[in-house]
Write an enzyme that holds these catalytic residues in place. Structure first.
Site, short mmCIF file in Angstrom:
data_model
loop_
_atom_site.label_atom_id
_atom_site.label_comp_id
_atom_site.label_asym_id
_atom_site.label_seq_id
_atom_site.Cartn_x
_atom_site.Cartn_y
_atom_site.Cartn_z
N HIS A 49 46.84 26.67 -61.40
CA HIS A 49 46.08 26.12 -60.26
C HIS A 49 46.57 24.74 -59.87
O HIS A 49 47.27 24.05 -60.63
CB HIS A 49 44.58 26.11 -60.57
CG HIS A 49 44.19 25.17 -61.68
ND1 HIS A 49 43.84 23.85 -61.47
CD2 HIS A 49 44.05 25.38 -63.02
CE1 HIS A 49 43.52 23.29 -62.62
NE2 HIS A 49 43.65 24.18 -63.58
N CYS A 85 43.87 25.85 -68.99
CA CYS A 85 44.57 26.40 -67.84
C CYS A 85 45.80 25.55 -67.51
O CYS A 85 45.97 24.46 -68.04
CB CYS A 85 43.64 26.47 -66.63
SG CYS A 85 42.40 27.79 -66.76
#
Length: 568
Positions: A446, A465
Protein backbone atom coordinates in the site's frame (compact mmCIF):
# COMPACT_ATOMS: atom_id res chain seq x y z
CA UNK A 1 21.25 -4.10 -8.04
CA UNK A 2 19.15 -6.26 -5.76
CA UNK A 3 19.25 -10.02 -5.57
CA UNK A 4 15.65 -11.05 -6.15
CA UNK A 5 14.96 -14.72 -5.93
CA UNK A 6 12.21 -16.94 -4.78
CA UNK A 7 10.38 -21.78 -4.38
CA UNK A 8 10.72 -25.10 -2.66
CA UNK A 9 13.25 -27.72 -1.74
CA UNK A 10 13.56 -31.39 -2.37
CA UNK A 11 16.32 -33.13 -0.49
CA UNK A 12 17.11 -36.40 1.19
CA UNK A 13 14.96 -35.46 4.14
CA UNK A 14 12.08 -33.94 2.19
CA UNK A 15 9.50 -35.80 0.10
CA UNK A 16 9.36 -35.99 -3.67
CA UNK A 17 6.95 -37.44 -6.15
CA UNK A 18 7.99 -40.80 -7.55
CA UNK A 19 9.46 -41.50 -10.95
CA UNK A 20 6.55 -43.83 -11.59
CA UNK A 21 4.46 -46.38 -9.68
CA UNK A 22 6.35 -49.45 -8.49
CA UNK A 23 5.69 -52.50 -10.60
CA UNK A 24 4.58 -55.49 -8.57
CA UNK A 25 5.98 -57.95 -11.16
CA UNK A 26 9.55 -56.61 -11.49
CA UNK A 27 12.09 -59.33 -10.79
CA UNK A 28 15.83 -59.71 -11.12
CA UNK A 29 16.88 -61.80 -14.11
CA UNK A 30 17.72 -65.47 -13.49
CA UNK A 31 21.44 -65.85 -12.95
CA UNK A 32 21.90 -62.18 -12.05
CA UNK A 33 23.02 -62.82 -8.49
CA UNK A 34 23.89 -59.21 -7.81
CA UNK A 35 20.47 -58.15 -9.10
CA UNK A 36 18.81 -60.72 -6.89
CA UNK A 37 20.78 -59.39 -3.93
CA UNK A 38 19.70 -55.82 -4.79
CA UNK A 39 16.08 -56.96 -4.98
CA UNK A 40 16.38 -58.73 -1.63
CA UNK A 41 17.95 -55.69 0.02
CA UNK A 42 15.19 -53.42 -1.30
CA UNK A 43 12.40 -55.84 -0.44
CA UNK A 44 11.44 -53.98 2.77
CA UNK A 45 10.73 -50.90 0.68
CA UNK A 46 8.22 -52.72 -1.51
CA UNK A 47 5.88 -53.10 1.44
CA UNK A 48 6.61 -49.62 2.77
CA UNK A 49 5.04 -47.89 -0.24
CA UNK A 50 1.69 -48.50 -1.94
CA UNK A 51 1.92 -49.94 -5.45
CA UNK A 52 -0.27 -47.22 -6.96
CA UNK A 53 -0.66 -43.51 -6.34
CA UNK A 54 -4.23 -42.30 -6.20
CA UNK A 55 -3.34 -38.73 -5.30
CA UNK A 56 0.19 -37.71 -6.36
CA UNK A 57 -0.14 -34.32 -4.71
CA UNK A 58 -0.62 -35.88 -1.28
CA UNK A 59 0.92 -39.34 -1.69
CA UNK A 60 4.59 -38.33 -1.72
CA UNK A 61 7.71 -40.40 -1.21
CA UNK A 62 11.35 -39.92 -0.30
CA UNK A 63 14.71 -40.90 -1.77
CA UNK A 64 14.12 -44.54 -0.83
CA UNK A 65 11.09 -44.53 -3.12
CA UNK A 66 13.14 -43.15 -5.99
CA UNK A 67 15.78 -45.81 -5.43
CA UNK A 68 13.14 -48.55 -5.40
CA UNK A 69 11.52 -47.23 -8.59
CA UNK A 70 14.88 -46.98 -10.30
CA UNK A 71 15.91 -50.56 -9.67
CA UNK A 72 12.45 -51.98 -10.19
CA UNK A 73 12.27 -50.52 -13.68
CA UNK A 74 15.68 -51.84 -14.64
CA UNK A 75 15.00 -55.35 -13.38
CA UNK A 76 17.29 -54.72 -10.39
CA UNK A 77 20.39 -54.71 -12.59
CA UNK A 78 23.43 -53.10 -10.96
CA UNK A 79 24.01 -49.49 -12.12
CA UNK A 80 27.57 -48.77 -10.97
CA UNK A 81 29.66 -51.32 -12.84
CA UNK A 82 31.80 -48.79 -14.72
CA UNK A 83 34.80 -47.59 -12.69
CA UNK A 84 34.85 -44.26 -14.54
CA UNK A 85 31.24 -43.61 -13.45
CA UNK A 86 32.26 -44.14 -9.83
CA UNK A 87 35.30 -41.89 -10.24
CA UNK A 88 33.11 -39.14 -11.69
CA UNK A 89 30.67 -39.57 -8.81
CA UNK A 90 33.35 -39.32 -6.12
CA UNK A 91 34.90 -36.21 -7.67
CA UNK A 92 31.52 -34.56 -8.20
CA UNK A 93 30.52 -35.23 -4.60
CA UNK A 94 33.70 -33.51 -3.44
CA UNK A 95 32.97 -30.55 -5.69
CA UNK A 96 29.63 -29.87 -3.96
CA UNK A 97 31.56 -27.69 -1.52
CA UNK A 98 31.56 -25.04 -4.27
CA UNK A 99 27.78 -24.83 -3.80
CA UNK A 100 28.02 -24.40 -0.03
CA UNK A 101 27.17 -28.02 0.72
CA UNK A 102 29.29 -30.29 2.91
CA UNK A 103 30.83 -33.17 0.93
CA UNK A 104 31.20 -35.13 4.18
CA UNK A 105 27.41 -35.44 4.16
CA UNK A 106 27.76 -37.90 1.30
CA UNK A 107 30.23 -40.21 3.12
CA UNK A 108 32.67 -40.06 0.23
CA UNK A 109 35.38 -41.92 2.12
CA UNK A 110 33.05 -44.83 2.86
CA UNK A 111 31.94 -44.98 -0.77
CA UNK A 112 35.53 -44.84 -2.05
CA UNK A 113 36.62 -47.57 0.37
CA UNK A 114 33.75 -49.78 -0.73
CA UNK A 115 34.65 -49.19 -4.38
CA UNK A 116 38.26 -50.15 -3.72
CA UNK A 117 36.97 -53.35 -2.15
CA UNK A 118 34.99 -54.05 -5.33
CA UNK A 119 38.17 -53.61 -7.40
CA UNK A 120 40.71 -55.45 -5.25
CA UNK A 121 38.80 -58.40 -3.85
CA UNK A 122 36.21 -60.89 -4.95
CA UNK A 123 33.15 -59.35 -3.37
CA UNK A 124 30.02 -61.33 -2.75
CA UNK A 125 26.81 -60.47 -4.62
CA UNK A 126 25.53 -59.00 -1.37
CA UNK A 127 28.54 -56.69 -1.07
CA UNK A 128 28.17 -55.58 -4.69
CA UNK A 129 24.47 -54.99 -4.13
CA UNK A 130 25.09 -52.91 -1.00
CA UNK A 131 27.68 -50.79 -2.82
CA UNK A 132 25.42 -50.25 -5.82
CA UNK A 133 22.44 -49.17 -3.73
CA UNK A 134 24.61 -46.88 -1.63
CA UNK A 135 26.09 -45.23 -4.73
CA UNK A 136 22.63 -44.75 -6.26
CA UNK A 137 21.18 -43.26 -3.09
CA UNK A 138 24.16 -40.93 -2.69
CA UNK A 139 23.96 -39.93 -6.36
CA UNK A 140 20.30 -38.98 -6.22
CA UNK A 141 20.55 -37.33 -2.78
CA UNK A 142 23.42 -35.07 -3.81
CA UNK A 143 21.78 -34.07 -7.08
CA UNK A 144 18.47 -33.28 -5.40
CA UNK A 145 20.23 -31.17 -2.80
CA UNK A 146 21.95 -29.23 -5.57
CA UNK A 147 18.72 -28.94 -7.53
CA UNK A 148 16.20 -28.04 -4.84
CA UNK A 149 18.14 -27.56 -1.61
CA UNK A 150 19.24 -29.69 1.31
CA UNK A 151 16.98 -28.10 3.92
CA UNK A 152 13.21 -28.49 3.77
CA UNK A 153 11.95 -24.90 4.31
CA UNK A 154 8.55 -26.13 5.48
CA UNK A 155 10.28 -27.56 8.54
CA UNK A 156 11.60 -24.13 9.43
CA UNK A 157 8.44 -22.19 8.62
CA UNK A 158 5.14 -23.99 9.15
CA UNK A 159 3.44 -21.39 6.92
CA UNK A 160 5.71 -22.03 3.92
CA UNK A 161 3.46 -22.14 0.89
CA UNK A 162 5.68 -21.81 -2.17
CA UNK A 163 3.92 -24.25 -4.45
CA UNK A 164 6.20 -26.29 -6.72
CA UNK A 165 3.42 -26.57 -9.32
CA UNK A 166 4.86 -26.51 -12.82
CA UNK A 167 8.16 -28.02 -11.72
CA UNK A 168 7.84 -31.79 -11.83
CA UNK A 169 10.55 -33.44 -9.71
CA UNK A 170 10.09 -36.61 -11.71
CA UNK A 171 11.60 -34.83 -14.72
CA UNK A 172 14.67 -33.98 -12.65
CA UNK A 173 15.03 -37.54 -11.39
CA UNK A 174 14.65 -39.02 -14.86
CA UNK A 175 17.31 -36.64 -16.20
CA UNK A 176 19.68 -37.71 -13.45
CA UNK A 177 19.25 -41.37 -14.28
CA UNK A 178 19.55 -40.68 -18.01
CA UNK A 179 22.93 -39.12 -17.27
CA UNK A 180 23.90 -42.27 -15.39
CA UNK A 181 22.85 -44.43 -18.34
CA UNK A 182 24.97 -42.27 -20.68
CA UNK A 183 27.95 -42.36 -18.27
CA UNK A 184 27.94 -38.55 -17.96
CA UNK A 185 27.87 -38.19 -14.18
CA UNK A 186 29.89 -34.97 -14.14
CA UNK A 187 27.44 -33.26 -16.50
CA UNK A 188 24.51 -34.25 -14.30
CA UNK A 189 26.19 -32.51 -11.36
CA UNK A 190 27.04 -29.46 -13.48
CA UNK A 191 23.42 -29.01 -14.60
CA UNK A 192 21.71 -29.82 -11.28
CA UNK A 193 22.14 -26.43 -9.50
CA UNK A 194 20.21 -23.36 -10.67
CA UNK A 195 21.65 -22.16 -13.96
CA UNK A 196 20.69 -18.50 -13.46
CA UNK A 197 23.51 -15.95 -13.46
CA UNK A 198 22.76 -14.82 -9.92
CA UNK A 199 23.50 -18.30 -8.61
CA UNK A 200 26.79 -18.35 -10.48
CA UNK A 201 27.69 -15.01 -8.89
CA UNK A 202 26.97 -16.44 -5.46
CA UNK A 203 29.15 -19.44 -6.18
CA UNK A 204 31.97 -17.15 -7.36
CA UNK A 205 31.55 -14.96 -4.28
CA UNK A 206 31.75 -17.99 -2.02
CA UNK A 207 34.99 -19.08 -3.69
CA UNK A 208 36.51 -15.60 -3.28
CA UNK A 209 35.61 -15.44 0.41
CA UNK A 210 37.17 -18.84 0.98
CA UNK A 211 40.38 -17.57 -0.62
CA UNK A 212 40.37 -14.66 1.85
CA UNK A 213 39.81 -17.14 4.68
CA UNK A 214 42.63 -19.38 3.50
CA UNK A 215 44.98 -16.38 3.46
CA UNK A 216 44.18 -15.75 7.11
CA UNK A 217 41.00 -13.70 6.79
CA UNK A 218 40.73 -9.95 6.98
CA UNK A 219 42.09 -7.87 9.86
CA UNK A 220 40.05 -6.84 12.86
CA UNK A 221 39.95 -3.07 13.24
CA UNK A 222 40.08 -1.87 16.87
CA UNK A 223 36.68 -0.57 17.93
CA UNK A 224 36.14 2.30 20.31
CA UNK A 225 37.77 4.95 18.12
CA UNK A 226 35.89 6.52 15.22
CA UNK A 227 38.02 6.79 12.09
CA UNK A 228 37.37 9.93 10.08
CA UNK A 229 38.49 11.50 6.79
CA UNK A 230 41.68 13.49 7.15
CA UNK A 231 43.09 11.60 10.13
CA UNK A 232 46.37 9.68 10.17
CA UNK A 233 46.39 6.61 12.40
CA UNK A 234 47.72 3.07 12.42
CA UNK A 235 44.14 1.76 12.46
CA UNK A 236 43.57 3.34 9.04
CA UNK A 237 46.07 0.87 7.57
CA UNK A 238 43.93 -1.97 8.95
CA UNK A 239 40.85 -0.25 7.53
CA UNK A 240 42.52 -0.03 4.13
CA UNK A 241 43.45 -3.72 4.21
CA UNK A 242 39.92 -4.70 5.20
CA UNK A 243 38.35 -2.58 2.46
CA UNK A 244 40.73 -4.04 -0.13
CA UNK A 245 39.87 -7.59 0.98
CA UNK A 246 36.19 -6.81 0.39
CA UNK A 247 36.77 -5.33 -3.06
CA UNK A 248 36.07 -1.72 -2.04
CA UNK A 249 39.60 -0.38 -2.39
CA UNK A 250 42.63 -1.12 -4.57
CA UNK A 251 45.11 -3.51 -3.01
CA UNK A 252 47.99 -1.07 -3.52
CA UNK A 253 48.75 1.27 -0.63
CA UNK A 254 47.11 -0.75 2.12
CA UNK A 255 50.03 0.01 4.44
CA UNK A 256 49.29 3.72 4.34
CA UNK A 257 47.85 5.28 7.50
CA UNK A 258 46.13 8.35 6.00
CA UNK A 259 42.32 8.52 5.66
CA UNK A 260 42.17 10.08 2.18
CA UNK A 261 39.40 10.56 -0.38
CA UNK A 262 39.81 7.02 -1.72
CA UNK A 263 39.22 5.55 1.72
CA UNK A 264 36.27 7.87 2.28
CA UNK A 265 34.65 6.77 -1.00
CA UNK A 266 35.29 3.09 -0.19
CA UNK A 267 33.72 3.46 3.27
CA UNK A 268 30.68 5.18 1.76
CA UNK A 269 30.28 2.36 -0.74
CA UNK A 270 30.53 -0.22 2.03
CA UNK A 271 28.02 1.67 4.17
CA UNK A 272 25.53 1.94 1.32
CA UNK A 273 25.71 -1.77 0.61
CA UNK A 274 25.38 -2.59 4.31
CA UNK A 275 22.26 -0.41 4.70
CA UNK A 276 24.13 2.03 6.94
CA UNK A 277 24.14 5.81 6.76
CA UNK A 278 26.71 6.60 4.04
CA UNK A 279 28.68 9.43 5.64
CA UNK A 280 32.19 8.08 4.93
CA UNK A 281 33.01 7.94 8.64
CA UNK A 282 33.97 4.58 10.12
CA UNK A 283 31.99 4.84 13.34
CA UNK A 284 30.82 2.09 15.74
CA UNK A 285 28.13 0.59 13.45
CA UNK A 286 30.42 0.59 10.41
CA UNK A 287 33.33 -0.94 12.33
CA UNK A 288 31.06 -3.64 13.72
CA UNK A 289 30.05 -4.69 10.21
CA UNK A 290 33.62 -4.45 8.91
CA UNK A 291 34.72 -6.76 11.72
CA UNK A 292 32.24 -9.53 10.98
CA UNK A 293 34.60 -12.51 10.45
CA UNK A 294 35.01 -13.82 6.92
CA UNK A 295 33.84 -17.24 8.17
CA UNK A 296 30.48 -15.68 9.09
CA UNK A 297 30.19 -14.09 5.64
CA UNK A 298 30.95 -17.48 4.06
CA UNK A 299 28.08 -18.98 6.03
CA UNK A 300 25.83 -16.10 5.00
CA UNK A 301 26.51 -16.83 1.34
CA UNK A 302 25.91 -20.55 1.92
CA UNK A 303 22.53 -19.81 3.52
CA UNK A 304 21.47 -17.64 0.62
CA UNK A 305 22.65 -20.18 -1.95
CA UNK A 306 20.34 -22.63 -0.18
CA UNK A 307 17.48 -20.12 -0.46
CA UNK A 308 18.33 -19.71 -4.15
CA UNK A 309 17.98 -23.47 -4.64
CA UNK A 310 14.55 -23.30 -2.98
CA UNK A 311 13.28 -20.33 -4.90
CA UNK A 312 14.98 -19.43 -8.17
CA UNK A 313 12.68 -21.48 -10.38
CA UNK A 314 9.73 -19.29 -9.38
CA UNK A 315 11.12 -16.35 -11.34
CA UNK A 316 9.30 -16.86 -14.60
CA UNK A 317 6.93 -14.67 -16.61
CA UNK A 318 5.29 -11.65 -14.96
CA UNK A 319 5.41 -11.33 -11.18
CA UNK A 320 6.19 -9.07 -8.23
CA UNK A 321 8.90 -9.87 -5.69
CA UNK A 322 9.22 -8.18 -2.31
CA UNK A 323 12.74 -8.38 -0.88
CA UNK A 324 11.87 -8.16 2.81
CA UNK A 325 15.40 -7.93 4.23
CA UNK A 326 16.41 -5.56 1.42
CA UNK A 327 13.44 -3.21 1.86
CA UNK A 328 12.60 -3.17 -1.84
CA UNK A 329 10.11 -4.45 -4.37
CA UNK A 330 10.54 -5.28 -8.06
CA UNK A 331 8.15 -5.92 -10.92
CA UNK A 332 9.28 -8.51 -13.47
CA UNK A 333 8.01 -8.96 -17.01
CA UNK A 334 9.15 -11.95 -19.06
CA UNK A 335 11.38 -12.88 -16.16
CA UNK A 336 13.31 -9.58 -16.24
CA UNK A 337 13.07 -6.66 -13.78
CA UNK A 338 11.46 -3.58 -15.33
CA UNK A 339 10.74 -1.55 -12.19
CA UNK A 340 12.01 -1.26 -8.60
CA UNK A 341 11.03 0.77 -5.58
CA UNK A 342 11.91 1.08 -1.92
CA UNK A 343 9.52 -0.34 0.67
CA UNK A 344 8.98 -0.35 4.40
CA UNK A 345 8.37 -3.75 5.99
CA UNK A 346 7.31 -5.04 9.39
CA UNK A 347 9.27 -4.33 12.53
CA UNK A 348 11.12 -7.36 13.94
CA UNK A 349 8.40 -7.95 16.52
CA UNK A 350 5.71 -7.58 13.81
CA UNK A 351 7.59 -9.22 10.99
CA UNK A 352 6.30 -9.38 7.43
CA UNK A 353 5.68 -13.09 6.70
CA UNK A 354 7.28 -15.06 3.87
CA UNK A 355 4.74 -16.47 1.41
CA UNK A 356 3.46 -16.37 -2.14
CA UNK A 357 0.08 -15.33 -3.49
CA UNK A 358 -1.42 -13.57 -6.52
CA UNK A 359 -2.46 -9.92 -6.75
CA UNK A 360 -6.14 -9.80 -7.68
CA UNK A 361 -7.39 -6.22 -7.23
CA UNK A 362 -6.51 -2.67 -6.25
CA UNK A 363 -8.40 -0.49 -3.79
CA UNK A 364 -8.45 3.18 -4.71
CA UNK A 365 -9.03 5.79 -2.00
CA UNK A 366 -9.07 3.11 0.72
CA UNK A 367 -10.44 3.42 4.20
CA UNK A 368 -8.37 1.84 6.95
CA UNK A 369 -9.81 -0.49 9.54
CA UNK A 370 -7.49 -0.50 12.53
CA UNK A 371 -6.23 -4.05 13.21
CA UNK A 372 -6.82 -5.33 16.76
CA UNK A 373 -3.11 -5.51 17.58
CA UNK A 374 -2.49 -1.91 16.51
CA UNK A 375 -5.60 -0.78 18.37
CA UNK A 376 -4.48 -2.47 21.56
CA UNK A 377 -0.77 -1.70 21.54
CA UNK A 378 -0.47 1.54 19.60
CA UNK A 379 -3.74 3.43 19.46
CA UNK A 380 -5.37 3.01 22.86
CA UNK A 381 -2.55 4.76 24.72
CA UNK A 382 -2.85 7.73 22.32
CA UNK A 383 -6.63 7.88 22.71
CA UNK A 384 -6.38 7.83 26.50
CA UNK A 385 -3.74 10.56 26.49
CA UNK A 386 -5.51 12.76 23.95
CA UNK A 387 -9.33 12.77 23.75
CA UNK A 388 -9.18 14.61 20.42
CA UNK A 389 -6.85 12.09 18.78
CA UNK A 390 -9.55 10.18 16.87
CA UNK A 391 -11.24 13.28 15.48
CA UNK A 392 -7.90 14.78 14.42
CA UNK A 393 -7.02 11.53 12.65
CA UNK A 394 -10.51 11.25 11.06
CA UNK A 395 -11.08 7.88 12.67
CA UNK A 396 -14.67 6.83 13.35
CA UNK A 397 -15.75 4.49 16.16
CA UNK A 398 -18.25 1.85 15.00
CA UNK A 399 -20.12 -0.65 17.18
CA UNK A 400 -21.15 -4.22 16.32
CA UNK A 401 -24.35 -2.99 14.64
CA UNK A 402 -22.52 -0.55 12.40
CA UNK A 403 -23.51 2.53 14.36
CA UNK A 404 -21.03 5.40 14.55
CA UNK A 405 -20.38 6.33 18.20
CA UNK A 406 -19.26 9.50 19.87
CA UNK A 407 -15.73 8.71 21.14
CA UNK A 408 -16.43 10.61 24.36
CA UNK A 409 -19.13 8.06 25.28
CA UNK A 410 -16.76 5.07 25.07
CA UNK A 411 -15.00 3.61 28.10
CA UNK A 412 -11.49 3.53 26.63
CA UNK A 413 -10.16 1.68 29.66
CA UNK A 414 -12.36 -1.27 28.70
CA UNK A 415 -13.43 -0.96 25.03
CA UNK A 416 -15.38 -3.92 23.68
CA UNK A 417 -17.00 -4.76 20.36
CA UNK A 418 -15.67 -1.68 18.62
CA UNK A 419 -14.19 -1.12 15.18
CA UNK A 420 -12.06 1.91 14.42
CA UNK A 421 -12.07 3.01 10.80
CA UNK A 422 -10.15 5.87 9.22
CA UNK A 423 -11.83 7.67 6.34
CA UNK A 424 -10.18 7.85 2.92
CA UNK A 425 -7.98 10.84 2.30
CA UNK A 426 -4.42 12.01 1.86
CA UNK A 427 -3.61 11.34 5.52
CA UNK A 428 -5.10 7.84 5.51
CA UNK A 429 -2.62 5.28 6.84
CA UNK A 430 -2.96 3.31 3.60
CA UNK A 431 -2.48 6.35 1.40
CA UNK A 432 -4.17 6.48 -1.99
CA UNK A 433 -4.06 2.82 -3.05
CA UNK A 434 -3.88 -0.69 -1.65
CA UNK A 435 -2.63 -3.63 -3.74
CA UNK A 436 -4.38 -6.75 -2.47
CA UNK A 437 -3.77 -10.50 -2.67
CA UNK A 438 -5.36 -13.37 -0.72
CA UNK A 439 -3.52 -14.47 2.42
CA UNK A 440 -4.22 -15.44 6.00
CA UNK A 441 -2.09 -12.65 7.46
CA UNK A 442 -4.08 -9.60 6.24
CA UNK A 443 -0.91 -8.45 4.48
CA UNK A 444 -0.95 -6.20 1.42
CA UNK A 445 1.14 -3.59 -0.40
CA UNK A 446 0.00 0.00 0.00
CA UNK A 447 0.75 3.68 -0.23
CA UNK A 448 1.60 5.61 2.94
CA UNK A 449 1.68 9.17 4.26
CA UNK A 450 4.86 8.27 6.19
CA UNK A 451 7.08 9.05 3.22
CA UNK A 452 9.95 10.42 5.25
CA UNK A 453 10.75 6.88 6.43
CA UNK A 454 11.80 5.81 2.92
CA UNK A 455 14.99 7.85 3.39
CA UNK A 456 16.06 5.63 6.29
CA UNK A 457 18.54 2.83 5.69
CA UNK A 458 16.69 0.47 8.04
CA UNK A 459 13.09 0.43 6.89
CA UNK A 460 11.64 -2.26 9.16
CA UNK A 461 9.12 0.30 10.37
CA UNK A 462 5.61 -0.98 9.59
CA UNK A 463 3.22 -3.22 11.50
CA UNK A 464 3.63 -6.03 8.97
CA UNK A 465 2.23 -4.74 5.68
CA UNK A 466 4.47 -3.44 2.91
CA UNK A 467 4.52 0.31 2.33
CA UNK A 468 5.59 1.12 -1.24
CA UNK A 469 7.37 4.36 -2.12
CA UNK A 470 5.98 4.60 -5.68
CA UNK A 471 2.77 2.57 -5.56
CA UNK A 472 0.99 4.27 -8.46
CA UNK A 473 3.78 3.23 -10.83
CA UNK A 474 3.31 -0.36 -9.68
CA UNK A 475 -0.47 -0.11 -10.14
CA UNK A 476 0.02 1.02 -13.74
CA UNK A 477 2.31 -1.96 -14.41
CA UNK A 478 -0.14 -4.40 -12.80
CA UNK A 479 -3.07 -3.29 -14.97
CA UNK A 480 -0.88 -3.26 -18.08
CA UNK A 481 -3.52 -1.26 -19.94
CA UNK A 482 -1.97 1.86 -21.54
CA UNK A 483 -5.37 3.07 -22.78
CA UNK A 484 -7.57 2.97 -19.67
CA UNK A 485 -5.12 2.52 -16.81
CA UNK A 486 -2.25 4.78 -17.74
CA UNK A 487 -1.04 7.45 -15.32
CA UNK A 488 -3.82 9.81 -16.37
CA UNK A 489 -6.50 7.15 -15.92
CA UNK A 490 -5.23 6.27 -12.45
CA UNK A 491 -5.24 9.93 -11.39
CA UNK A 492 -8.80 10.28 -12.70
CA UNK A 493 -9.87 7.29 -10.61
CA UNK A 494 -8.27 8.78 -7.50
CA UNK A 495 -9.77 12.20 -8.13
CA UNK A 496 -13.35 10.98 -7.72
CA UNK A 497 -12.61 10.34 -4.03
CA UNK A 498 -14.66 7.14 -3.92
CA UNK A 499 -13.42 3.99 -2.24
CA UNK A 500 -13.52 1.42 -5.04
CA UNK A 501 -12.07 -2.03 -5.64
CA UNK A 502 -10.95 -2.60 -9.22
CA UNK A 503 -9.97 -6.12 -10.26
CA UNK A 504 -6.91 -6.72 -12.38
CA UNK A 505 -7.61 -8.18 -15.83
CA UNK A 506 -4.98 -10.86 -15.07
CA UNK A 507 -3.80 -12.04 -11.67
CA UNK A 508 -0.13 -11.28 -11.03
CA UNK A 509 1.91 -13.60 -8.80
CA UNK A 510 3.55 -11.94 -5.81
CA UNK A 511 6.36 -13.47 -3.78
CA UNK A 512 7.40 -12.17 -0.38
CA UNK A 513 10.92 -13.53 0.02
CA UNK A 514 13.81 -13.11 2.43
CA UNK A 515 17.52 -13.22 1.79
CA UNK A 516 20.46 -11.41 3.30
CA UNK A 517 22.76 -10.86 0.33
CA UNK A 518 22.70 -8.53 -2.63
CA UNK A 519 24.56 -8.58 -5.91
CA UNK A 520 26.37 -5.36 -6.72
CA UNK A 521 26.51 -3.90 -10.21
CA UNK A 522 30.10 -5.11 -10.54
CA UNK A 523 29.08 -8.69 -9.71
CA UNK A 524 30.24 -8.83 -6.09
CA UNK A 525 28.26 -10.47 -3.32
CA UNK A 526 27.38 -7.89 -0.67
CA UNK A 527 25.68 -8.35 2.67
CA UNK A 528 22.75 -6.84 4.48
CA UNK A 529 21.42 -7.12 8.01
CA UNK A 530 19.49 -10.24 8.97
CA UNK A 531 16.72 -8.04 10.31
CA UNK A 532 14.50 -10.93 11.47
CA UNK A 533 17.26 -13.33 12.49
CA UNK A 534 16.21 -15.97 9.95
CA UNK A 535 19.70 -16.98 8.81
CA UNK A 536 20.67 -18.93 11.95
CA UNK A 537 17.97 -21.64 11.73
CA UNK A 538 18.76 -22.23 8.05
CA UNK A 539 22.49 -22.45 8.79
CA UNK A 540 21.99 -24.89 11.65
CA UNK A 541 19.88 -27.14 9.45
CA UNK A 542 22.30 -26.78 6.54
CA UNK A 543 25.20 -27.84 8.77
CA UNK A 544 23.49 -30.95 10.08
CA UNK A 545 24.55 -34.28 8.60
CA UNK A 546 22.18 -35.51 5.93
CA UNK A 547 19.83 -38.17 7.13
CA UNK A 548 20.33 -41.65 5.72
CA UNK A 549 16.84 -43.13 5.21
CA UNK A 550 16.26 -46.57 6.64
CA UNK A 551 15.32 -49.37 4.26
CA UNK A 552 11.97 -49.81 5.95
CA UNK A 553 10.88 -46.55 4.36
CA UNK A 554 10.67 -44.57 7.58
CA UNK A 555 11.99 -41.05 7.61
CA UNK A 556 12.55 -39.14 10.86
CA UNK A 557 13.30 -35.44 10.99
CA UNK A 558 16.52 -34.59 12.84
CA UNK A 559 15.34 -33.27 16.25
CA UNK A 560 17.22 -29.99 16.04
CA UNK A 561 15.73 -29.24 12.62
CA UNK A 562 12.22 -30.00 13.79
CA UNK A 563 12.82 -27.78 16.79
CA UNK A 564 13.38 -24.84 14.46
CA UNK A 565 9.80 -24.93 13.16
CA UNK A 566 8.64 -22.27 15.55
CA UNK A 567 11.67 -20.00 15.08
CA UNK A 568 10.44 -18.39 11.88
Amino acid sequence: MGFLISGTAIAQTSPIEPVSPVSSVAEAAPGDYVGQAIQAELAPLSSAFPPLLTSPRHQRVDVNRVVLDFYSHRGYRAAWTDDDDVAQLLKSLGDTQADGLNPADFRIAELAEAHTLMQTTSPTPGQRAAFDISATRTFITALLQLRRGKVDPSRLDIHWNFDPAGVDPREDVNKFFAALDSHDIARAFALAPPQEAVYGTLRHGLAQLRKVRDRGGWPKIPEGQTLRPGMDDASVALLRTRLAAGGYLAAQGTARTDYDDAVTAAVKKFQTEQYLGADGVAGPATLTELNVPVEARIDQVRVNMERARWLLYKLQGTFVVVDIAGYKVAFYRDGKPVWRSRVQVGKPFRSTPIFQSAITYVTFNPTWTVPPTILLKDMLPKIRDNPGYLEASRIRVIDRDGNVLDPSTVDWDNPRGLTLRQDAGSDNSLGQVVIRFPNEYSIYLHDTPHRDLFAKSNRATSSGCIRVENPLQLVELLFNDPVHWNSEGIQKQLANGKTENIRLPVKVPVLLAYWTVDLSLDGRVTFKPDVYGYDSPVLRALNQPSERPALDGRRAAPPSVAAEQSKL
